[in-house]
Every structure is written in C-alpha cells, then in structure tokens.
Design a protein around this motif. Sequence first.
Motif, short mmCIF file in Angstrom:
data_model
loop_
_atom_site.label_atom_id
_atom_site.label_comp_id
_atom_site.label_asym_id
_atom_site.label_seq_id
_atom_site.Cartn_x
_atom_site.Cartn_y
_atom_site.Cartn_z
N GLY A 98 0.81 -1.22 0.00
CA GLY A 98 0.00 0.00 0.00
C GLY A 98 0.83 1.26 0.00
N ILE A 99 0.24 2.34 -0.45
CA ILE A 99 0.89 3.65 -0.44
C ILE A 99 -0.17 4.69 -0.13
CG2 ILE A 99 0.60 3.95 -2.92
CD1 ILE A 99 3.21 5.57 -2.95
N LEU A 115 3.01 0.87 3.28
CA LEU A 115 2.65 -0.12 4.29
C LEU A 115 3.58 -1.32 4.21
CD1 LEU A 115 0.52 -0.75 6.48
CD2 LEU A 115 -0.78 -1.95 4.70
N ARG A 116 4.23 -1.61 5.31
CA ARG A 116 5.15 -2.76 5.39
C ARG A 116 4.98 -3.41 6.75
NH1 ARG A 116 11.02 -2.66 6.89
NH2 ARG A 116 11.91 -4.66 6.27
N ARG A 117 4.73 -4.71 6.73
CA ARG A 117 4.51 -5.44 7.98
C ARG A 117 3.37 -4.82 8.78
NH1 ARG A 117 10.90 -5.92 9.75
NH2 ARG A 117 11.56 -7.23 8.00
N ARG A 118 2.37 -4.38 8.06
CA ARG A 118 1.14 -3.82 8.62
C ARG A 118 1.39 -2.52 9.39
NH1 ARG A 118 -2.51 -8.48 11.27
NH2 ARG A 118 -4.09 -6.91 10.80
N ILE A 119 2.50 -1.85 9.10
CA ILE A 119 2.81 -0.57 9.73
C ILE A 119 3.14 0.44 8.63
CG2 ILE A 119 4.38 0.66 11.29
CD1 ILE A 119 4.83 -1.95 12.77
N TRP A 120 2.58 1.63 8.76
CA TRP A 120 2.85 2.68 7.78
C TRP A 120 4.14 3.39 8.12
CZ3 TRP A 120 0.36 3.06 3.34
CH2 TRP A 120 -0.92 2.51 3.23
N GLY A 121 4.99 3.59 7.12
CA GLY A 121 6.25 4.31 7.31
C GLY A 121 6.56 5.16 6.10
N GLY A 155 4.99 17.07 7.53
CA GLY A 155 5.05 16.42 8.83
C GLY A 155 6.00 15.22 8.84
N GLU A 156 6.32 14.77 10.04
CA GLU A 156 7.26 13.66 10.23
C GLU A 156 6.54 12.32 10.31
OE1 GLU A 156 10.51 16.26 12.82
OE2 GLU A 156 9.52 14.51 13.71
N GLY A 157 7.24 11.27 9.88
CA GLY A 157 6.69 9.93 9.95
C GLY A 157 7.75 8.92 10.34
N LEU A 158 7.31 7.72 10.64
CA LEU A 158 8.23 6.63 10.93
C LEU A 158 8.97 6.25 9.66
CD1 LEU A 158 9.26 4.22 12.70
CD2 LEU A 158 7.28 2.95 11.83
N LEU A 159 10.32 6.23 9.71
CA LEU A 159 11.11 5.96 8.52
C LEU A 159 11.21 4.46 8.25
CD1 LEU A 159 14.04 8.52 8.81
CD2 LEU A 159 12.29 8.45 7.05
N TRP A 160 10.81 4.07 7.04
CA TRP A 160 10.96 2.69 6.61
C TRP A 160 12.13 2.52 5.64
CZ3 TRP A 160 9.97 -1.16 9.15
CH2 TRP A 160 8.72 -1.55 9.63
N PHE A 161 12.39 3.55 4.83
CA PHE A 161 13.35 3.39 3.74
C PHE A 161 14.39 4.50 3.74
CE2 PHE A 161 9.11 2.00 2.32
CZ PHE A 161 9.33 0.64 2.33
N ASP A 162 15.65 4.09 3.63
CA ASP A 162 16.74 5.04 3.50
C ASP A 162 16.74 5.67 2.11
OD1 ASP A 162 17.66 4.70 6.02
OD2 ASP A 162 19.31 3.36 5.50
N LYS A 210 -10.78 0.04 11.05
CA LYS A 210 -10.18 -1.02 11.85
C LYS A 210 -8.91 -1.57 11.19
CE LYS A 210 -12.99 -4.78 9.89
NZ LYS A 210 -13.93 -5.88 10.21
N GLU A 211 -8.82 -1.50 9.84
CA GLU A 211 -7.64 -1.96 9.14
C GLU A 211 -6.49 -0.98 9.32
OE1 GLU A 211 -9.47 -4.51 5.45
OE2 GLU A 211 -9.26 -2.34 5.24
N SER A 212 -6.81 0.31 9.38
CA SER A 212 -5.75 1.33 9.51
C SER A 212 -5.06 1.25 10.85
CB SER A 212 -6.36 2.73 9.30
OG SER A 212 -7.26 3.03 10.34
N LEU A 213 -5.74 0.66 11.84
CA LEU A 213 -5.16 0.57 13.17
C LEU A 213 -4.51 -0.77 13.42
CD1 LEU A 213 -8.03 2.24 15.21
CD2 LEU A 213 -5.94 3.29 14.39
N ALA A 214 -4.54 -1.66 12.40
CA ALA A 214 -3.99 -3.01 12.58
C ALA A 214 -2.48 -2.99 12.63
CB ALA A 214 -4.46 -3.91 11.46
#
Length: 214
Positions: A98-99, A115-121, A155-162, A210-214
Amino acid sequence: MDQWGTVCGDEEWDLVDAMVVCRQLGYDSATSSYKNASEEGNEIVWMSSVQCHGNETSISLCRHNKGDCPTENYASVTCEEMQHFLILLFNKGDGLPGIRLIDGFSKSSGRVEVLRRRIWGTVCDKTWDLIDASVACRQLGFKTAVAAPRNASFGEGLLWFDEIHCHGNETSIRECLIKFQSDLFVCTPSDSAGVVCGGKIKHIACLKKKESLA
C-alpha cells in the motif's frame, strides 16, 4: 467601470457552487453554503440561479442568469484553507502492499507513506527527487508529480526506507530499487519525503478504520 455586486441565494445555490467560489479565491474547498447572508449584501445582483458542475475555475463560467433576486437573499460561503486528506491505494504483493499521502493541503499532496509489515512508514528524502515522486503519484492514480518536497514539509513519519531509486517508467514504488532503513544511516523523521501530484485522479481505494489501526 468595474462595480461590485452580489450573487442571489436562491434555491439553486448549493455547496457545489460554493466550492467553485472558494477555489477561485485560493482556498482548497468549501465547508458550507448559505442562501441568506448574515448581513445585507450589495443591492446590485449580478448573478442568480447559479448552477456549477464543480470543475469550473471561476463562478463566471457556471451556468447562471442575470438580473433580480426574487428571494431578496444573498449567497455566502465558508471556505477551508487547510484540510487533512488521506489517500490510499493497495497493490498485491508482500513487499509494499500500500501507499498513501497524508497531512497534505489537498488530495494531491502529502507525506509519502508505504505499508510494510502492517505498519505505515515514510521515505528518507536524502535521494528523493521528482522522478521518484512521479512514480508515487502514478501509483496513486495521478498523472505525474509537480514537486518533491523534502525536510518533512508535510510532517514527520516513521522511517521505513533510506533510499528509493526509480528510473521513472515504473508503475509502483515497489518496482524501484529500495534500501531499507538501517541504524547506520543518518536519516531522521525530519527527513520525511513528500509529493505534490498533478493530473486527474484515476482511482482511489479506501481503507477501513479497523484496518488502519492493525
């Protein structure tokens, strides 16, 4: 000689018409349309029976009549300058299913998150450029990117990719060369990448709460 006049707040006046007015004034959208202004308007009525389709860039381009306002009410609007938009698109595959764009000033802008491992980054902006941004925009259903803002402009987000390196002909970010985030890399949440897309949206898929909070 130019002269200010008002718009009749008759039965035809609605939120679609208000949207066109707000965009013409430089706002993102309208939140309300009123058929009777709180204060007495200009006694000169330039337009009545306004009927906009919603894609006009000026109220003068909408279908309307000229002349009197039989209701003696004047049209008014409440505009919105900044909104929180969330656009999601899902793809098959375990890598990047997902994106989304969030915290943008319109539906075509925002911080890029996957979306990676059910976490948005999000993506580090050190190598982020207009080519990468254009791939993200096309994946979201837009034609291209007109800007690739850096430094957490949305805004800032959790970094998944360098790093993400796209050639420009990909249809999805997951087809680009990706370097996953590591502790040795110097990226921080303040380096979150963003995009401003251009062109018509082709499709948008919604995510259940409910999916967005998974």
